[in-house]
Design a protein around this motif. Structure first.
Motif, PDB file in Angstrom:
ATOM      1  N   TYR A  12       0.901  -1.161   0.000  1.00 42.46           N
ATOM      2  CA  TYR A  12       0.000   0.000   0.000  1.00 42.46           C
ATOM      3  C   TYR A  12       0.936   1.206   0.000  1.00 42.46           C
ATOM      4  O   TYR A  12       1.595   1.468   1.020  1.00 42.46           O
ATOM      5  CB  TYR A  12      -0.872   0.027   1.256  1.00 42.46           C
ATOM      6  N   HIS A  15       4.301   1.007   1.837  1.00 41.52           N
ATOM      7  CA  HIS A  15       4.199   0.037   2.942  1.00 41.52           C
ATOM      8  C   HIS A  15       4.059  -1.378   2.373  1.00 41.52           C
ATOM      9  O   HIS A  15       3.001  -1.759   1.872  1.00 41.52           O
ATOM     10  CB  HIS A  15       3.002   0.401   3.839  1.00 41.52           C
ATOM     11  N   VAL A  17       3.341  -5.054   2.328  1.00 37.54           N
ATOM     12  CA  VAL A  17       2.502  -5.895   3.183  1.00 37.54           C
ATOM     13  C   VAL A  17       2.745  -7.386   2.912  1.00 37.54           C
ATOM     14  O   VAL A  17       2.800  -8.199   3.832  1.00 37.54           O
ATOM     15  CB  VAL A  17       1.008  -5.545   2.968  1.00 37.54           C
ATOM     16  N   LYS A  36      -1.438 -12.587  13.134  1.00 41.11           N
ATOM     17  CA  LYS A  36      -1.865 -11.465  13.978  1.00 41.11           C
ATOM     18  C   LYS A  36      -2.581 -10.394  13.144  1.00 41.11           C
ATOM     19  O   LYS A  36      -2.463 -10.382  11.924  1.00 41.11           O
ATOM     20  CB  LYS A  36      -0.631 -10.841  14.636  1.00 41.11           C
ATOM     21  N   ASN A  37      -3.247  -9.483  13.807  1.00 40.64           N
ATOM     22  CA  ASN A  37      -3.828  -8.328  13.106  1.00 40.64           C
ATOM     23  C   ASN A  37      -2.735  -7.650  12.289  1.00 40.64           C
ATOM     24  O   ASN A  37      -1.628  -7.462  12.796  1.00 40.64           O
ATOM     25  CB  ASN A  37      -4.347  -7.304  14.111  1.00 40.64           C
ATOM     26  N   GLY A  38      -3.060  -7.307  11.063  1.00 42.97           N
ATOM     27  CA  GLY A  38      -2.091  -6.586  10.231  1.00 42.97           C
ATOM     28  C   GLY A  38      -1.107  -7.490   9.510  1.00 42.97           C
ATOM     29  O   GLY A  38      -0.223  -7.006   8.800  1.00 42.97           O
ATOM     30  N   ALA A  39      -1.258  -8.822   9.660  1.00 39.36           N
ATOM     31  CA  ALA A  39      -0.305  -9.749   9.016  1.00 39.36           C
ATOM     32  C   ALA A  39      -0.477  -9.771   7.495  1.00 39.36           C
ATOM     33  O   ALA A  39       0.407 -10.243   6.779  1.00 39.36           O
ATOM     34  CB  ALA A  39      -0.482 -11.149   9.591  1.00 39.36           C
ATOM     35  N   GLY A  40      -1.616  -9.319   7.003  1.00 31.84           N
ATOM     36  CA  GLY A  40      -1.834  -9.289   5.551  1.00 31.84           C
ATOM     37  C   GLY A  40      -2.854 -10.300   5.064  1.00 31.84           C
ATOM     38  O   GLY A  40      -2.993 -10.521   3.850  1.00 31.84           O
ATOM     39  N   LYS A  41      -3.634 -10.877   5.978  1.00 34.82           N
ATOM     40  CA  LYS A  41      -4.599 -11.916   5.583  1.00 34.82           C
ATOM     41  C   LYS A  41      -5.662 -11.358   4.629  1.00 34.82           C
ATOM     42  O   LYS A  41      -5.907 -11.906   3.557  1.00 34.82           O
ATOM     43  CB  LYS A  41      -5.290 -12.513   6.837  1.00 34.82           C
ATOM     44  N   THR A  42      -6.301 -10.252   5.039  1.00 36.14           N
ATOM     45  CA  THR A  42      -7.351  -9.667   4.190  1.00 36.14           C
ATOM     46  C   THR A  42      -6.770  -9.244   2.847  1.00 36.14           C
ATOM     47  O   THR A  42      -7.390  -9.455   1.797  1.00 36.14           O
ATOM     48  CB  THR A  42      -7.992  -8.449   4.902  1.00 36.14           C
ATOM     49  N   THR A  43      -5.579  -8.672   2.885  1.00 38.92           N
ATOM     50  CA  THR A  43      -4.949  -8.227   1.636  1.00 38.92           C
ATOM     51  C   THR A  43      -4.765  -9.423   0.696  1.00 38.92           C
ATOM     52  O   THR A  43      -5.109  -9.349  -0.491  1.00 38.92           O
ATOM     53  CB  THR A  43      -3.593  -7.552   1.949  1.00 38.92           C
TER      54      THR A  43
HETATM   55  P1  ADP Z   1      -5.019  -8.637   8.472  1.00 40.34           P
HETATM   56  O1  ADP Z   1      -6.193  -9.015   7.650  1.00 40.34           O
HETATM   57  O2  ADP Z   1      -4.055  -9.783   8.665  1.00 40.34           O
HETATM   58  O3  ADP Z   1      -5.363  -7.982   9.770  1.00 40.34           O
HETATM   59  P2  ADP Z   1      -4.590  -6.572   6.459  1.00 40.34           P
HETATM   60  O4  ADP Z   1      -4.378  -7.244   5.161  1.00 40.34           O
HETATM   61  O5  ADP Z   1      -5.933  -5.990   6.732  1.00 40.34           O
HETATM   62  O6  ADP Z   1      -4.151  -7.573   7.648  1.00 40.34           O
HETATM   63  O7  ADP Z   1      -3.535  -5.392   6.638  1.00 40.34           O
HETATM   64  C1  ADP Z   1      -2.148  -5.586   6.417  1.00 40.34           C
HETATM   65  C2  ADP Z   1      -1.434  -4.252   6.597  1.00 40.34           C
HETATM   66  O8  ADP Z   1      -1.834  -3.370   5.550  1.00 40.34           O
HETATM   67  C3  ADP Z   1      -1.755  -3.539   7.905  1.00 40.34           C
HETATM   68  O9  ADP Z   1      -0.583  -2.901   8.354  1.00 40.34           O
HETATM   69  C4  ADP Z   1      -2.805  -2.521   7.504  1.00 40.34           C
HETATM   70  O10 ADP Z   1      -2.750  -1.385   8.331  1.00 40.34           O
HETATM   71  C5  ADP Z   1      -2.385  -2.187   6.092  1.00 40.34           C
HETATM   72  N1  ADP Z   1      -3.543  -1.810   5.242  1.00 40.34           N
HETATM   73  C6  ADP Z   1      -4.659  -2.536   5.057  1.00 40.34           C
HETATM   74  N2  ADP Z   1      -5.503  -1.928   4.194  1.00 40.34           N
HETATM   75  C7  ADP Z   1      -4.906  -0.772   3.834  1.00 40.34           C
HETATM   76  C8  ADP Z   1      -5.260   0.309   2.964  1.00 40.34           C
HETATM   77  N3  ADP Z   1      -6.425   0.302   2.274  1.00 40.34           N
HETATM   78  N4  ADP Z   1      -4.395   1.328   2.838  1.00 40.34           N
HETATM   79  C9  ADP Z   1      -3.213   1.350   3.506  1.00 40.34           C
HETATM   80  N5  ADP Z   1      -2.798   0.353   4.336  1.00 40.34           N
HETATM   81  C10 ADP Z   1      -3.636  -0.690   4.504  1.00 40.34           C
END
Ligand code: ADP
Length: 254
Positions: A12, A15, A17, A36-43
């Motif tokens: 992003y 940053h 990820v 953990k939260n922020g590991a990149g799962k949703t991404t």
């Molecule tokens: P998880 O699902 O494991 O909690 P995410 O994939 O949501 O992790 O997020 C991974 C990292 O990317 C985190 O540091 C989050 O803050 C960052 N992030 C997620 N979405 C965005 C976005 N739209 N813009 C900028 N940074 C993002």
């Protein structure tokens, strides 16, 4: 059907990820994604159907890059199933499932007999008979999650991508949703889902994939986690993974 993620990186802005990540999912796989939260799962889950464009690497399905597939064809391979929300419109469960066919129809086409028959097959497949005529607003969160899955099956998708399908659900609904997904996987579907609950992942997956700092730090079965300190390292506290007397695998924080 084989989904192959190769050398995938994503940022992003500046940053980073995901960093050079590899993953393979075949028919019959039920992959639980932990981290953990922020590991990149949703991404990662949003990159697979090309909702996000990767910075580097390829994601292919049966050797065809997903980004090259037309939206309609992509929908026939995979479905991204969002977390449950309250239904904005008071449709019945049956009508809501039928509306899942819209991806397969042209803009001016209405669902016909074929789609109605498919709805009945999916109601059978997911055992939704008891709620089929109920209004979406009157069913439980777990049942709403099943309806979202049913809608995805209307697209003929074989790979289900679920971002935290059990969040907001009580314990019995969490188990019920994962058991129904497990039944689909036994019938040849495949699934990748993220969860914050390692216990659920241990009991409901053929594979566990753990993400940390943009990498996959573990990809294996729940059995392979027994006696290791892998979960302890991921979550930063002592967690024991053990087999129960009845053959289940659970984790116990010290
Ligand atoms: P998880 O699902 O494991 O909690 P995410 O994939 O949501 O992790 O997020 C991974 C990292 O990317 C985190 O540091 C989050 O803050 C960052 N992030 C997620 N979405 C965005 C976005 N739209 N813009 C900028 N940074 C993002």
């Amino acid at each position: 059907m084989i989904l192959e993620v190769r050398d995938l990186s994503f940022s992003y802005g500046d940053h980073r990820v995901l960093d050079s990540l590899d993953l393979k999912i075949s028919d019959g796989d039920m992959v639980a994604l932990l981290g953990k939260n922020g590991a990149g799962k949703t991404t990662l889950l949003r990159l697979i159907p090309s909702f996000l464009k990767c910075t580097q690497g390829t994601i292919s399905i049966d050797s065809v890059p997903v980004k090259d597939l037309k939206l309609k064809d992509r929908a026939g391979y995979m479905a991204y199933i969002p977390q449950i929300t309250r239904s904005a419109f008071p449709y019945s469960v049956r009508t809501s499932i039928l509306m899942g066919a819209s991806n397969r129809l042209s803009m001016f086409q209405s669902p016909g007999r074929k789609e109605e028959q498919r709805v009945e097959q999916i109601i059978d497949l997911l055992n939704l008979h008891q709620i089929a005529d109920r209004n979406m607003d009157t069913i439980s969160g777990g049942e709403r999650q099943l309806v979202l899955i049913a809608r995805a099956l209307m697209q003929d998708a074989r790979l289900l991508i679920l971002d935290e399908p059990t969040s907001f659900l009580d314990y019995s609904n969490q188990l019920m949703v994962l058991e129904r997904i497990g039944d689909l996987v036994k019938k040849g579907y495949s699934c990748i889902y993220s969860t914050h609950n390692p216990d659920l992942a241990l009991g409901h997956s053929s594979r566990i994939v753990i993400m940390s700092e943009g990498h996959i730090s573990f990809d294996g079965s729940a059995v392979e986690l027994i006696g290791t300190d892998i979960l302890s390292k991921v979550y930063g506290r002592s967690i024991e993974v053990v087999r129960t007397e009845r053959g289940g695998i659970v984790c116990i924080p010290d």
